[in-house]
Design an enzyme around this catalytic site. Structure first.
Site, PDB file in Angstrom:
ATOM      1  N   CYS A  18      39.313  38.700  45.381  1.00 35.53           N
ATOM      2  CA  CYS A  18      40.606  38.618  46.124  1.00 35.53           C
ATOM      3  C   CYS A  18      41.628  38.012  45.139  1.00 35.53           C
ATOM      4  CB  CYS A  18      40.500  37.909  47.510  1.00 35.53           C
ATOM      5  SG  CYS A  18      38.993  38.485  48.531  1.00 35.53           S
ATOM      6  N   ARG A  48      43.273  42.741  42.253  1.00 35.00           N
ATOM      7  CA  ARG A  48      42.060  41.854  42.352  1.00 35.00           C
ATOM      8  C   ARG A  48      41.686  42.489  43.899  1.00 35.00           C
ATOM      9  NH1 ARG A  48      42.123  37.323  39.370  1.00 35.00           N
ATOM     10  NH2 ARG A  48      40.670  36.262  40.934  1.00 35.00           N
ATOM     11  N   TRP A  97      39.680  41.887  48.923  1.00 39.28           N
ATOM     12  CA  TRP A  97      38.714  42.859  48.805  1.00 39.28           C
ATOM     13  C   TRP A  97      37.353  42.468  49.263  1.00 39.28           C
ATOM     14  CZ3 TRP A  97      33.850  43.303  46.031  1.00 39.28           C
ATOM     15  CH2 TRP A  97      33.407  44.806  45.774  1.00 39.28           C
ATOM     16  N   ASN A 111      39.307  32.846  47.787  1.00 40.37           N
ATOM     17  CA  ASN A 111      38.504  33.809  46.945  1.00 40.37           C
ATOM     18  C   ASN A 111      37.274  33.275  46.445  1.00 40.37           C
ATOM     19  OD1 ASN A 111      38.129  36.029  44.996  1.00 40.37           O
ATOM     20  ND2 ASN A 111      38.673  35.097  43.267  1.00 40.37           N
ATOM     21  N   GLY A 112      36.296  34.205  46.509  1.00 32.84           N
ATOM     22  CA  GLY A 112      34.863  33.635  46.127  1.00 32.84           C
ATOM     23  C   GLY A 112      33.891  34.294  47.281  1.00 32.84           C
ATOM     24  N   GLU A 149      32.295  56.414  28.709  1.00 34.00           N
ATOM     25  CA  GLU A 149      33.967  55.886  29.270  1.00 34.00           C
ATOM     26  C   GLU A 149      34.698  57.004  29.557  1.00 34.00           C
ATOM     27  OE1 GLU A 149      34.645  53.075  30.058  1.00 34.00           O
ATOM     28  OE2 GLU A 149      36.860  52.985  29.952  1.00 34.00           O
ATOM     29  N   LYS A 152      36.213  56.639  33.587  1.00 27.54           N
ATOM     30  CA  LYS A 152      37.547  56.742  33.880  1.00 27.54           C
ATOM     31  C   LYS A 152      37.913  57.980  34.684  1.00 27.54           C
ATOM     32  CE  LYS A 152      39.179  53.551  32.367  1.00 27.54           C
ATOM     33  NZ  LYS A 152      38.027  52.860  32.342  1.00 27.54           N
ATOM     34  N   GLU A 206      36.559  56.942  38.304  1.00 23.88           N
ATOM     35  CA  GLU A 206      37.357  55.830  38.974  1.00 23.88           C
ATOM     36  C   GLU A 206      38.787  56.044  39.700  1.00 23.88           C
ATOM     37  OE1 GLU A 206      37.501  53.343  35.296  1.00 23.88           O
ATOM     38  OE2 GLU A 206      36.810  51.748  36.793  1.00 23.88           O
ATOM     39  N   HIS A 235      17.658  68.663  28.816  1.00 22.37           N
ATOM     40  CA  HIS A 235      16.441  68.139  29.539  1.00 22.37           C
ATOM     41  C   HIS A 235      17.070  67.691  30.924  1.00 22.37           C
ATOM     42  CE1 HIS A 235      14.814  67.875  25.585  1.00 22.37           C
ATOM     43  NE2 HIS A 235      15.738  66.892  25.126  1.00 22.37           N
ATOM     44  N   LYS A 244      39.713  45.088  40.321  1.00 24.96           N
ATOM     45  CA  LYS A 244      39.933  44.828  38.917  1.00 24.96           C
ATOM     46  C   LYS A 244      38.464  44.035  38.487  1.00 24.96           C
ATOM     47  CE  LYS A 244      41.692  45.169  35.094  1.00 24.96           C
ATOM     48  NZ  LYS A 244      41.717  46.364  34.187  1.00 24.96           N
TER      49      LYS A 244
HETATM   50  C1  BG6 Z   1      35.146  46.603  37.490  1.00 23.23           C
HETATM   51  C2  BG6 Z   1      36.364  47.028  36.983  1.00 23.23           C
HETATM   52  O1  BG6 Z   1      35.314  45.958  38.722  1.00 23.23           O
HETATM   53  O2  BG6 Z   1      34.714  45.617  36.622  1.00 23.23           O
HETATM   54  C3  BG6 Z   1      36.415  47.873  35.632  1.00 23.23           C
HETATM   55  O3  BG6 Z   1      37.003  48.132  38.099  1.00 23.23           O
HETATM   56  C4  BG6 Z   1      35.577  46.801  34.728  1.00 23.23           C
HETATM   57  O4  BG6 Z   1      37.492  48.541  35.104  1.00 23.23           O
HETATM   58  C5  BG6 Z   1      34.359  46.147  35.196  1.00 23.23           C
HETATM   59  O5  BG6 Z   1      35.455  47.558  33.536  1.00 23.23           O
HETATM   60  C6  BG6 Z   1      34.083  44.839  34.491  1.00 23.23           C
HETATM   61  O6  BG6 Z   1      34.956  44.048  34.541  1.00 23.23           O
HETATM   62  P1  BG6 Z   1      35.202  42.885  33.251  1.00 23.23           P
HETATM   63  O7  BG6 Z   1      36.264  41.991  33.668  1.00 23.23           O
HETATM   64  O8  BG6 Z   1      33.826  42.206  33.345  1.00 23.23           O
HETATM   65  O9  BG6 Z   1      35.588  43.611  31.928  1.00 23.23           O
END
Ligand code: BG6
Length: 588
Positions: free
Chosen positions: A2, A27, A71, A97-98, A461, A465, A468, A484, A583
């Site tokens: 958060c 966040r 979040w 936050n936590g 990756e 992307k 996501e 396979h 994030k």
């Molecule tokens: C996810 C993010 O929550 O955490 C990703 O949406 C990110 O984009 C992943 O790659 C790992 O985050 P970090 O800060 O440990 O690199």
């Protein structure tokens, strides 16, 4: 995770709080709220994003306040679960936050003492504990309250004491921005960078008393000093600067980010390297950073001959056997709980940890023995792009600086690495072609990304992307593995994106593509600009600027970022703040 913010100063708090909060939405953004001290504490919160609060929030007057964007971890997004949370008397408003891991037992005993709870959150126990312990000092009540908490917290407490806010942190970041007769408190620097570049990072166990012109920090009741640091980021770093989305801006920042990371970071200044003759290396990371770790694993093994494994943070934490040697933790935010837990496990086993992170003062940088700060600048979009590429550059430098690397390879790679910013810049010439192909991709609900060798993690990756931000079910696969099992998923026209580098895997990639084409899939191939061998084999060819094959992951990832972006845009997705994501996830 958060986002929390606080303001105490000489201006109306509400507009400043909401402006700062809007820069923390990466966040978490499933609900938000604000509290201001007027003649008493006034609260406005709802299951809405910050922008809606800005529109709907009634006039709240006062120069002291807190705000929060969520979040959800405990309790779904809703008005009652949104922060700030209040005690029974309404004299204490808390943003948190936590995760409070012992909240059920605390809630039970507080309820037995007559406290009434209205939310399903873990956070709501905090204002009730403060109310329980409050006598005449708010900071003393906060100290007594946090002594009861297990888990992680960064909190800002608004009380009816009009002179101050009280803050505390444990395993969750909190920064205080120092203004002129005003103070700004936030989970992360981007929230306050528009107001000040002078900040104090709180440490775990700190309790802070923040007035408009002073910060007093205590630990276990003893006053302590925290140095003021100067942030080099600017206001423009946390604004879109004319781009429609932060993600597109951050993709386009990559040539500069690569240049910044190449020319100035801890590696170069301290000649920081992996220890010579280390037995093995464990790389720990999550999400996009995990894919960076896989590239690191490949180049460390290929160029230094050091046995290396890359582990997903959440999986690593349940392993009984640790590899000998050292570890590298890769985490852009420096706050990902799955990585931090793994770091603590390594630390307790006496294994030296090098952290690669983008956030100064992050928890990962405090646990690690040594830290490399990448120079990506604040990355607002939830989907990691420039931080990923900066992580790769740091990993290449780590290898190039190592005494065991072959000097001829080192010198060649060093020259080619310096060219990479220009090479990546040239990728943007492909944008019209990428936009064109994204039209085809956007009409499908599944897609495959395939690669081999050092580009297999780039296939992972590219798929991540796309998943996501466009919500298309994309799979990244080792090209040789598709036969396979996953071949069963190939239907006529299914989009397959193949990464074909000019390396030892080239011909076997062509073989894989022929097998896939034989099943009428629709193949788009990323190939080196000098490679015409696939022109008549695949449906779409994207000629990527030439680079050293070992550096091709840096170049190949950029078209795939753009592909995900334009596909998501065509599908009308929110892009910077995808559903259900944050994030950095600071809970397990
Ligand atoms: C996810 C993010 O929550 O955490 C990703 O949406 C990110 O984009 C992943 O790659 C790992 O985050 P970090 O800060 O440990 O690199």
């Amino acid at each position: 995770m958060c986002g929390i913010v606080g303001y105490v100063g000489n201006k109306q708090a509400k507009p400043i709080l909401l402006d700062c909060l809007s820069r923390l939405e990466y966040r978490g953004y499933d609900s938000s709220g604000v509290a201001v001290l007027d003649d008493n504490i006034k609260v406005y919160k709802d299951k809405v994003r910050v922008g809606v609060i800005q529109e709907k929030c009634p006039q709240l007057s006062g120069t002291l306040g807190v705000a929060h964007t969520r979040w959800a971890t405990h309790g779904p997004p809703s008005l009652v679960n949104a922060h700030p949370h209040l005690d029974c008397t309404g004299r204490f408003a808390v943003v948190h936050n936590g995760v409070i891991t012992n909240y059920q037992s605390l809630r039970k005993s507080l309820t037995a003492e007559g406290h009434k709870f209205i939310s399903e959150t873990d956070s709501e126990v905090i204002p009730h504990l403060i109310e329980k312990y409050f006598q005449d000092s708010i900071e003393k009540a906060v100290e007594d309250a946090i002594a009861m908490l297990d888990g992680s917290y960064s909190i800002i407490v608004l009380s009816e004491d009009a002179s101050k806010l009280v803050v505390a942190r444990k395993n969750s970041p909190l920064v205080i921005g120092i203004g002129d007769d005003e103070m700004f408190i936030a989970s992360d620097v981007p929230a306050i960078i528009s107001y000040t570049s002078k900040v104090i990072y709180l440490e775990d166990g700190d309790v802070g008393e923040v007035t408009r012109n002073n910060v007093k920090i205590t630990r276990n009741g003893e006053e302590t000093k925290r140095e003021t640091q100067h942030i080099t980021w600017g206001r423009e770093d946390v604004q879109k600067a004319g781009y429609e989305h932060f993600m597109l801006k951050e993709i386009h920042e990559q040539p500069r980010v690569i240049r910044d990371t190449l020319v100035e970071n801890d590696l170069l200044s301290t000649r920081l390297t992996i220890s010579k003759s280390v037995e093995s290396l464990s790389i720990i990371a999550c999400g996009t950073s995990y894919n960076a770790g896989l590239i690191g694993e490949y180049i460390i093994q290929e160029l230094l001959g050091i046995p290396t494994i890359t582990a997903i943070g959440s999986e690593f934490n349940h392993r009984r056997t640790l590899y000998p040697g050292e570890a590298i933790a890769i985490t852009q935010s420096g706050e990902t709980a799955d990585v931090l837990l793994a770091m603590k496990k390594l630390q307790s086993a006496g294994i030296k940890i090098l952290a690669i992170t983008n956030v100064q003062g992050s928890t990962a940088s405090r646990i690690a023995n040594r830290t490399i700060y990448i120079k990506a600048g604040p990355e607002v979009s939830v989907a990691a792009t420039k931080s990923f590429v900066a992580q790769l550059i740091a990993l290449y430098q780590l290898v190039l600086l190592h005494p065991d690397i072959d000097t001829e390879i080192r010198d060649q790679l060093a020259v080619d690495l310096q060219r990479i910013p220009i090479t990546v810049e040239k990728v943007f010439d492909l944008e019209p072609q990428i936009m064109d192909y994204s039209r085809y991709l956007s009409e499908h609900d599944s897609a495959f990304f395939i690669g081999r060798g050092i580009n297999y993690p780039i296939a992972l990756e590219g798929a991540l992307k796309l998943k996501e931000i466009s919500y298309i079910h994309a799979e990244g696969y080792a090209a040789g593995e598709l036969k396979h099992g996953p071949f069963a998923l190939l239907y006529s026209g299914v989009p397959v994106i193949a990464i074909v580098a000019q390396d030892a895997n080239h011909d076997s990639m062509v073989t894989s593509i022929k097998e896939i084409k034989a099943r009428n899939a629709h193949v788009m191939a990323l190939v080196d600009e000098n490679d015409d061998s696939l022109d008549d084999l695949v449906d779409v060819v994207l000629k990527v600027p030439h680079s050293h094959s070992l550096l091709s992951p840096v170049v190949n990832t950029v078209p795939l970022q753009l592909l995900a972006y334009y596909t998501a845009k065509l599908r009308g997705c929110p892009i910077d703040f995808p559903r259900n994501l944050a994030k950095s996830v600071t809970v397990e």
